[in-house]
Design a protein around this motif. Structure first.
Motif, mmCIF file in Angstrom:
data_model
loop_
_atom_site.group_PDB
_atom_site.id
_atom_site.type_symbol
_atom_site.label_atom_id
_atom_site.label_comp_id
_atom_site.label_asym_id
_atom_site.label_seq_id
_atom_site.Cartn_x
_atom_site.Cartn_y
_atom_site.Cartn_z
ATOM 1 N N THR A 143 -45.183 -48.523 157.560
ATOM 2 C CA THR A 143 -46.485 -49.070 157.239
ATOM 3 C C THR A 143 -47.165 -49.383 155.705
ATOM 4 O O THR A 143 -48.371 -49.442 155.593
ATOM 5 C CB THR A 143 -47.605 -47.779 157.865
ATOM 6 O OG1 THR A 143 -47.332 -46.919 157.126
ATOM 7 C CG2 THR A 143 -47.385 -47.707 159.457
ATOM 8 N N GLY A 183 -52.055 -41.123 160.320
ATOM 9 C CA GLY A 183 -50.622 -41.673 160.641
ATOM 10 C C GLY A 183 -50.311 -41.470 162.147
ATOM 11 O O GLY A 183 -51.130 -41.066 162.838
ATOM 12 N N ALA A 184 -49.499 -42.357 162.551
ATOM 13 C CA ALA A 184 -49.241 -42.610 163.912
ATOM 14 C C ALA A 184 -48.472 -41.238 164.274
ATOM 15 O O ALA A 184 -48.825 -40.362 165.664
ATOM 16 C CB ALA A 184 -48.341 -43.608 164.192
ATOM 17 N N GLY A 185 -47.478 -40.888 163.579
ATOM 18 C CA GLY A 185 -46.817 -39.526 164.093
ATOM 19 C C GLY A 185 -47.140 -38.468 163.239
ATOM 20 O O GLY A 185 -47.640 -38.242 162.330
ATOM 21 N N HIS A 225 -38.871 -45.160 154.232
ATOM 22 C CA HIS A 225 -40.165 -45.012 154.854
ATOM 23 C C HIS A 225 -41.212 -45.850 154.512
ATOM 24 O O HIS A 225 -42.000 -45.388 154.029
ATOM 25 C CB HIS A 225 -40.508 -43.510 154.954
ATOM 26 C CG HIS A 225 -41.340 -42.928 156.137
ATOM 27 N ND1 HIS A 225 -41.281 -41.956 156.534
ATOM 28 C CD2 HIS A 225 -42.100 -43.921 156.656
ATOM 29 C CE1 HIS A 225 -42.133 -41.585 157.692
ATOM 30 N NE2 HIS A 225 -42.543 -43.010 157.678
ATOM 31 N N ARG A 251 -38.821 -41.631 163.506
ATOM 32 C CA ARG A 251 -38.824 -40.347 162.625
ATOM 33 C C ARG A 251 -37.177 -39.945 162.757
ATOM 34 O O ARG A 251 -36.566 -40.190 163.530
ATOM 35 C CB ARG A 251 -39.467 -39.054 163.138
ATOM 36 C CG ARG A 251 -40.939 -38.976 162.981
ATOM 37 C CD ARG A 251 -41.238 -38.991 161.602
ATOM 38 N NE ARG A 251 -42.783 -38.810 161.450
ATOM 39 C CZ ARG A 251 -43.220 -40.010 161.012
ATOM 40 N NH1 ARG A 251 -42.910 -41.059 161.059
ATOM 41 N NH2 ARG A 251 -44.632 -39.780 161.036
HETATM 42 O O1 3PY Z 1 -47.766 -43.441 160.742
HETATM 43 C C1 3PY Z 1 -46.845 -42.850 160.689
HETATM 44 O O2 3PY Z 1 -46.396 -41.994 161.393
HETATM 45 C C2 3PY Z 1 -45.990 -43.366 159.616
HETATM 46 O O3 3PY Z 1 -44.587 -42.662 159.410
HETATM 47 C C3 3PY Z 1 -46.388 -44.301 158.464
HETATM 48 O O4 3PY Z 1 -44.994 -44.795 157.975
#
Ligand code: 3PY
Length: 332
Positions: free
Chosen positions: A296, A86-88, A293, A246
């Protein structure tokens, strides 16, 4: 010689072929645990004691809970890497990981298009006020009675992007395709080749002068509730707030008040402070577009993310380093 172990926390849903190739270089192990308590027990019994890297999904939190200090401290001494899909990476206590010498990677870049697309969808939906008429139509009331007020065009509106990482920069290009004027605020001003000519402004100016405020910054101690009552009070009356980052970068209770007072005309939200719970004041407000949410949530992006995260695992096993270490640990 026995192979090193890779611990899988969560499921591989798409990149099965890439995942299978890992078994040439490592033994894959999975916990049997269905709860945090069971996971801690399994870890303490030594089940994962030869794992050097863990691949974890966002949803694996439903079993292990947050990767907080308690969890980091029961992970085996052998574990040196966590590859987060995940990105976050706010589910992971980086400080605790750093203390234990565990290096963490995330998945940047692969998420940019899909997440910025959702931001753009919410920006357009919120500007046009589509939410009320979409509901009215389904209830058999056509546009609704009375019909909703006219919406607004994106053309010529000032969009303030808070957080000019990969997603923010991708959104900039998309917003420009709709003839929006882009300004941004970021911890650090970007060099021209990255900002693409977008105007850098201090946070206060961003809040005071944007018609649309898009939140594209990571959640951490510094950014939690970065948008709260004080910030709403200086915004342009009738501002639109869009959040695909977020939930907790916004104080949701303060957002509900700002919507009720009309400071915020409408909002588009993909993320929430206590997912899957959504503040009842947001659910009740017809001027808020809500998504569960789904930033992605596409086959292509989910596949790209898994492939990227598997690359991190592979590099950790083969080279003892990560392809995309999180920014805070770059020097580690
Ligand atoms: O990649 C992330 O952090 C997400 O929140 C995926 O939706």
């Amino acid at each position: 010689m026995s192979k090193v172990q890779v611990l899988l926390l969560g499921e591989i849903e798409h990149a099965h072929k890439e995942w299978a190739t890992l078994s040439e270089i490592a033994e894959i192990i999975e916990p049997k645990a269905r709860s945090r308590e069971e996971f801690i027990k399994e870890a303490k019994e030594g089940t994962f004691d030869s794992a050097i890297v863990a691949f974890r999904t966002f949803n694996s939190v439903t079993i292990t809970g947050l990767i907080d200090e308690e969890l980091v401290n029961i992970l085996p001494k052998s574990l040196k890497f966590i590859a987060h899909n995940g990105a976050g990476y706010d589910q992971i206590d980086l400080h605790a990981c750093t203390e234990r010498g565990i290096r963490v990677s995330n998945v940047p870049t692969a998420v940019d298009d899909a997440t910025a697309d959702v931001s753009m969808f919410l920006i357009l939906g919120a500007l046009r006020g589509f939410n009320t008429s979409m509901f009215a139509l389904r209830k058999g009331h056509w546009k609704g009675s009375p019909p909703p007020p006219l919406g607004h065009d994106p053309q010529g509106k000032v969009i303030g992007i808070l957080g000019m990482g990969g997603i923010g920069r991708n959104l900039k290009k998309k917003a420009e395709a709709f003839d929006m004027e882009v300004q941004y605020h970021n911890r650090t001003k970007l060099p021209e080749e990255l900002s693409g000519g977008a105007k850098y402004v201090p946070l206060e100016e961003l809040l005071k002068t944007s018609d649309v405020l898009s939140l594209n910054l990571p959640l951490n101690k510094q950014t939690r509730h970065i948008i709260s009552t004080k910030e709403f009070e200086i915004m342009k009356p009738g501002v639109i707030i869009v959040n695909t980052a977020r939930g907790a970068v916004v104080d949701e209770a303060a957002l509900v008040v700002a919507l009720d007072k009309g400071i915020v005309a409408s909002a588009g939200l993909d993320v929430f402070e206590e997912e899957p719970k959504v503040h009842p004041g947001l659910v009740a407000n017809p001027h808020v577009m809500l998504l569960p949410h789904m930033g992605t949530w596409t086959v292509e992006t989910q596949t790209k993310m898994e492939v990227w995260c598997i690359d991190n695992v592979r590099m950790a096993v083969e080279q003892g380093k990560l392809k995309s270490p999180v920014g805070e640990q770059k020097g580690m």
